[in-house]
Design a protein around this motif. Structure first.
Motif, PDB file in Angstrom:
ATOM      1  N   ASN A  50       0.837  -1.198   0.000  1.00  0.00           N
ATOM      2  CA  ASN A  50       0.000   0.000   0.000  1.00  0.00           C
ATOM      3  C   ASN A  50       0.872   1.248   0.000  1.00  0.00           C
ATOM      4  N   LYS A  51       0.345   2.285  -0.587  1.00  0.00           N
ATOM      5  CA  LYS A  51       1.099   3.520  -0.788  1.00  0.00           C
ATOM      6  C   LYS A  51       1.556   4.129   0.538  1.00  0.00           C
ATOM      7  N   GLU A  52       0.677   4.117   1.548  1.00  0.00           N
ATOM      8  CA  GLU A  52       0.998   4.729   2.826  1.00  0.00           C
ATOM      9  C   GLU A  52       2.192   4.045   3.490  1.00  0.00           C
ATOM     10  N   GLN A  53       2.256   2.729   3.391  1.00  0.00           N
ATOM     11  CA  GLN A  53       3.371   2.021   3.995  1.00  0.00           C
ATOM     12  C   GLN A  53       4.680   2.367   3.279  1.00  0.00           C
ATOM     13  N   GLY A  54       4.636   2.437   1.972  1.00  0.00           N
ATOM     14  CA  GLY A  54       5.826   2.803   1.214  1.00  0.00           C
ATOM     15  C   GLY A  54       6.323   4.189   1.582  1.00  0.00           C
ATOM     16  N   LEU A  55       5.401   5.136   1.717  1.00  0.00           N
ATOM     17  CA  LEU A  55       5.774   6.494   2.130  1.00  0.00           C
ATOM     18  C   LEU A  55       6.321   6.494   3.553  1.00  0.00           C
ATOM     19  N   CYS A  56       5.737   5.665   4.409  1.00  0.00           N
ATOM     20  CA  CYS A  56       6.205   5.570   5.794  1.00  0.00           C
ATOM     21  C   CYS A  56       7.657   5.105   5.846  1.00  0.00           C
ATOM     22  N   VAL A  57       7.990   4.089   5.074  1.00  0.00           N
ATOM     23  CA  VAL A  57       9.365   3.568   5.059  1.00  0.00           C
ATOM     24  C   VAL A  57      10.331   4.656   4.587  1.00  0.00           C
ATOM     25  N   ALA A  58       9.969   5.339   3.511  1.00  0.00           N
ATOM     26  CA  ALA A  58      10.836   6.403   2.987  1.00  0.00           C
ATOM     27  C   ALA A  58      10.992   7.530   4.007  1.00  0.00           C
ATOM     28  N   LYS A  59       9.888   7.958   4.614  1.00  0.00           N
ATOM     29  CA  LYS A  59       9.950   9.038   5.606  1.00  0.00           C
ATOM     30  C   LYS A  59      10.721   8.604   6.844  1.00  0.00           C
ATOM     31  N   TRP A  60      10.545   7.345   7.250  1.00  0.00           N
ATOM     32  CA  TRP A  60      11.255   6.833   8.432  1.00  0.00           C
ATOM     33  C   TRP A  60      12.747   7.083   8.288  1.00  0.00           C
ATOM     34  N   TYR A  61      13.274   6.828   7.121  1.00  0.00           N
ATOM     35  CA  TYR A  61      14.707   6.979   6.903  1.00  0.00           C
ATOM     36  C   TYR A  61      15.094   8.387   6.482  1.00  0.00           C
ATOM     37  N   TYR A  62      14.441   8.917   5.456  1.00  0.00           N
ATOM     38  CA  TYR A  62      14.896  10.161   4.836  1.00  0.00           C
ATOM     39  C   TYR A  62      14.581  11.421   5.638  1.00  0.00           C
ATOM     40  N   ASN A  63      13.698  11.336   6.642  1.00  0.00           N
ATOM     41  CA  ASN A  63      13.451  12.525   7.466  1.00  0.00           C
ATOM     42  C   ASN A  63      14.654  12.877   8.338  1.00  0.00           C
ATOM     43  N   ASP A  64      15.518  11.913   8.621  1.00  0.00           N
ATOM     44  CA  ASP A  64      16.731  12.184   9.404  1.00  0.00           C
ATOM     45  C   ASP A  64      17.747  11.077   9.127  1.00  0.00           C
ATOM     46  N   THR A  65      18.376  11.146   7.958  1.00  0.00           N
ATOM     47  CA  THR A  65      19.289  10.069   7.542  1.00  0.00           C
ATOM     48  C   THR A  65      20.480   9.921   8.480  1.00  0.00           C
ATOM     49  N   LYS A  66      20.989  11.017   8.996  1.00  0.00           N
ATOM     50  CA  LYS A  66      22.145  10.931   9.890  1.00  0.00           C
ATOM     51  C   LYS A  66      21.782  10.144  11.153  1.00  0.00           C
ATOM     52  N   LYS A  67      20.647  10.458  11.734  1.00  0.00           N
ATOM     53  CA  LYS A  67      20.188   9.757  12.938  1.00  0.00           C
ATOM     54  C   LYS A  67      19.902   8.286  12.639  1.00  0.00           C
ATOM     55  N   LYS A  68      19.232   8.033  11.519  1.00  0.00           N
ATOM     56  CA  LYS A  68      18.892   6.651  11.167  1.00  0.00           C
ATOM     57  C   LYS A  68      20.134   5.838  10.826  1.00  0.00           C
ATOM     58  N   ASN A  69      21.109   6.440  10.148  1.00  0.00           N
ATOM     59  CA  ASN A  69      22.359   5.719   9.876  1.00  0.00           C
ATOM     60  C   ASN A  69      23.038   5.322  11.178  1.00  0.00           C
ATOM     61  N   GLY A  70      23.055   6.238  12.160  1.00  0.00           N
ATOM     62  CA  GLY A  70      23.635   5.925  13.459  1.00  0.00           C
ATOM     63  C   GLY A  70      22.903   4.769  14.137  1.00  0.00           C
ATOM     64  N   LEU A  71      21.575   4.799  14.078  1.00  0.00           N
ATOM     65  CA  LEU A  71      20.755   3.732  14.659  1.00  0.00           C
ATOM     66  C   LEU A  71      21.026   2.400  13.966  1.00  0.00           C
ATOM     67  N   ILE A  72      21.022   2.420  12.647  1.00  0.00           N
ATOM     68  CA  ILE A  72      21.247   1.202  11.856  1.00  0.00           C
ATOM     69  C   ILE A  72      22.625   0.618  12.155  1.00  0.00           C
ATOM     70  N   LEU A  73      23.650   1.444  12.146  1.00  0.00           N
ATOM     71  CA  LEU A  73      25.006   0.960  12.393  1.00  0.00           C
ATOM     72  C   LEU A  73      25.177   0.462  13.822  1.00  0.00           C
ATOM     73  N   ALA A  74      24.509   1.095  14.780  1.00  0.00           N
ATOM     74  CA  ALA A  74      24.566   0.622  16.171  1.00  0.00           C
ATOM     75  C   ALA A  74      23.948  -0.766  16.286  1.00  0.00           C
ATOM     76  N   TYR A  75      22.811  -0.964  15.631  1.00  0.00           N
ATOM     77  CA  TYR A  75      22.181  -2.293  15.656  1.00  0.00           C
ATOM     78  C   TYR A  75      23.020  -3.319  14.902  1.00  0.00           C
ATOM     79  N   MET A  76      23.690  -2.895  13.853  1.00  0.00           N
ATOM     80  CA  MET A  76      24.571  -3.822  13.137  1.00  0.00           C
ATOM     81  C   MET A  76      25.714  -4.279  14.040  1.00  0.00           C
ATOM     82  N   ASN A  77      26.237  -3.366  14.841  1.00  0.00           N
ATOM     83  CA  ASN A  77      27.273  -3.744  15.810  1.00  0.00           C
ATOM     84  C   ASN A  77      26.717  -4.711  16.849  1.00  0.00           C
ATOM     85  N   LYS A  78      25.523  -4.428  17.316  1.00  0.00           N
ATOM     86  CA  LYS A  78      24.897  -5.260  18.356  1.00  0.00           C
ATOM     87  C   LYS A  78      24.542  -6.643  17.834  1.00  0.00           C
TER      88      LYS A  78
END
Length: 108
Positions: free
Chosen positions: A55-83
């Motif tokens: 559904n369109k809303e879910q696709g937009l949600c995924v994009a917004k989840w990441y692209y609204n703050d890529t620096k913060k999300k990259n930090g979160l993603i990399l921290a979980y990758m370490n964990k």
């Protein structure tokens, strides 16, 4: 958003080790910072496209989840990758985005 379209095009042309079965987060973390950034973009764009098919809303949600703050999300993603070093990058991103935007699979 243009970069997102470019990343998606690259996924179709350039083999993405991060999306390949067998790559672990610990392997991903050994990539250069630039490689990590571009591969995360490509994986997020791919997940967003998959979500749009549900559904369109879910696709937009995924994009917004990441692209609204890529620096913060990259930090979160990399921290979980370490964990979770022995998990895969794609499984990690699926889990993180599903927690915010809902499951990708639909009931049949």
């Amino acid at each position: 958003m243009m970069f997102g379209f470019v990343s998606l095009a690259i996924v179709g042309i350039y083999p993405q080790e991060a999306l390949a079965e067998g790559m672990k987060n610990k392997d991903f973390l050994e990539l250069t910072d630039d490689q990590k950034k571009h591969r995360i973009y490509a994986m997020i764009d791919t997940l967003s496209l998959i979500a749009v098919l549900k559904n369109k809303e879910q696709g937009l949600c995924v994009a917004k989840w990441y692209y609204n703050d890529t620096k913060k999300k990259n930090g979160l993603i990399l921290a979980y990758m370490n964990k979770y070093a022995d998990s895969s990058p794609s499984n990690l991103l699926i889990t993180l985005t599903e927690n915010s935007c809902g499951e990708y699979v639909t009931e049949t």
